[in-house]
Design a protein around this motif. Structure first.
Motif, mmCIF file in Angstrom:
data_model
loop_
_atom_site.group_PDB
_atom_site.id
_atom_site.type_symbol
_atom_site.label_atom_id
_atom_site.label_comp_id
_atom_site.label_asym_id
_atom_site.label_seq_id
_atom_site.Cartn_x
_atom_site.Cartn_y
_atom_site.Cartn_z
ATOM 1 N N PHE A 196 0.832 -1.198 0.000
ATOM 2 C CA PHE A 196 0.000 0.000 0.000
ATOM 3 C C PHE A 196 0.871 1.254 0.000
ATOM 4 N N GLU A 197 0.405 2.262 -0.709
ATOM 5 C CA GLU A 197 0.951 3.608 -0.531
ATOM 6 C C GLU A 197 0.171 4.219 0.629
ATOM 7 N N VAL A 198 0.846 4.511 1.723
ATOM 8 C CA VAL A 198 0.179 4.871 2.970
ATOM 9 C C VAL A 198 0.247 6.373 3.222
ATOM 10 N N GLU A 199 -0.895 6.938 3.609
ATOM 11 C CA GLU A 199 -0.967 8.347 3.994
ATOM 12 C C GLU A 199 -1.482 8.457 5.417
ATOM 13 N N THR A 200 -0.862 9.324 6.190
ATOM 14 C CA THR A 200 -1.395 9.708 7.494
ATOM 15 C C THR A 200 -2.135 11.020 7.297
ATOM 16 N N LEU A 201 -3.443 11.000 7.548
ATOM 17 C CA LEU A 201 -4.306 12.144 7.264
ATOM 18 C C LEU A 201 -4.839 12.747 8.563
ATOM 19 N N PRO A 202 -5.278 13.997 8.520
ATOM 20 C CA PRO A 202 -5.954 14.559 9.690
ATOM 21 C C PRO A 202 -7.202 13.724 10.016
ATOM 22 N N GLY A 203 -7.398 13.452 11.283
ATOM 23 C CA GLY A 203 -8.547 12.665 11.688
ATOM 24 C C GLY A 203 -9.806 13.513 11.789
ATOM 25 N N PRO A 204 -10.926 12.887 12.152
ATOM 26 C CA PRO A 204 -12.159 13.635 12.367
ATOM 27 C C PRO A 204 -12.032 14.488 13.621
ATOM 28 N N PRO A 205 -12.973 15.392 13.873
ATOM 29 C CA PRO A 205 -12.901 16.220 15.077
ATOM 30 C C PRO A 205 -12.682 15.388 16.341
ATOM 31 N N GLY A 206 -11.693 15.790 17.122
ATOM 32 C CA GLY A 206 -11.376 15.080 18.348
ATOM 33 C C GLY A 206 -10.301 14.028 18.201
ATOM 34 N N LYS A 207 -9.927 13.708 16.950
ATOM 35 C CA LYS A 207 -8.871 12.727 16.713
ATOM 36 C C LYS A 207 -7.812 13.349 15.821
ATOM 37 N N LYS A 208 -6.567 13.192 16.207
ATOM 38 C CA LYS A 208 -5.491 13.877 15.494
ATOM 39 C C LYS A 208 -5.261 13.316 14.102
#
Length: 227
Positions: A207-219
């Motif tokens: 997989f090409e992996v991305e770390t994305l901003p989470g939903p409100p309340g999660k980083k």
């Protein structure tokens, strides 16, 4: 079945608290906004934009739970006139009495969502059912390890298992490898977790992996694209 009780999350939508696992089914910061962000926006909408807005796709879900992700996907299909075949796994279905109290359809102005949500839970298992012209649902009362991979492959995979410290077997490399096999090349794996081991395992599978901003309340959250 272990005791499960309804809770109200910060955005007003319901979730469930599993007393045995001491775990909620969604973020207590907001069940609805979490599902929309992680699975609809960063999953389906991302895949459609990447692929040139096709009007048909196949979604696979690990962990049907309350049926919120299925409902939001059905709503998206209905509002955008796109056809979606949705396959979901749930080895431990919730009781109808509990499901009937969940307030997800009330979070929308569309009166038809109440009937769609009801049908998501009431239709038969193990066979494809057309809930309406744009949405076909197949529910399997199975664990991921017992699901037989056929020729059919999926465009988007919702990985919505309980957290790694609560349901560790679903986050092991063997389970993630099966998810990789279920996706078409270019297919999208999306989940609320952003554990370092998860990212390393997904990368090792291709997989090409991305770390994305989470939903409100999660980083943060994680998305992978099958190469």
């Amino acid at each position: 079945m272990s005791k499960v009780k309804i809770i109200t999350t910060e955005d007003g939508s319901h979730s469930l608290y599993h007393e045995e696992l001491k775990e909620t089914y969604h973020s207590f910061h907001g069940a609805l906004q979490e599902s929309k962000h992680v699975f609809i926006e960063k999953g389906i909408r991302f895949w459609r934009n990447k692929e040139g807005l096709p009007d048909f796709l196949k979604v696979f879900e690990v962990g049907m739970g309350t049926g919120l992700n299925a409902l939001l996907t059905a709503q998206l299909a209905k509002e955008n006139n796109i056809s979606i075949e949705y396959t979901t796994l749930e080895p431990f279905p919730l009781e109808n009495e509990l499901i009937s109290q969940l307030n997800y359809p009330d979070q929308s102005d569309d009166p038809k969502l109440k009937e769609i949500f009801k049908r998501i839970h009431q239709v038969a298992w193990e066979e494809p059912i057309e809930l309406y012209p744009y949405f076909q649902l197949t529910k399997h009362r199975l664990k991921l390890e017992d699901y037989k991979i056929g020729k059919e492959q999926f465009d988007v995979l919702f990985f919505d298992a309980f957290a790694p410290n609560k349901q560790a077997e679903l986050w092991e490399l063997s389970a993630l490898k099966k998810c990789y096999s279920l996706l078409k090349r270019g297919g999208v794996f999306t989940t609320y977790s952003a554990k370092g081991q998860l990212k390393r395992d997904l990368k090792s599978l291709g997989f090409e992996v991305e770390t994305l901003p989470g939903p409100p309340g999660k980083k943060e959250m994680v998305r992978g694209v099958k190469q």
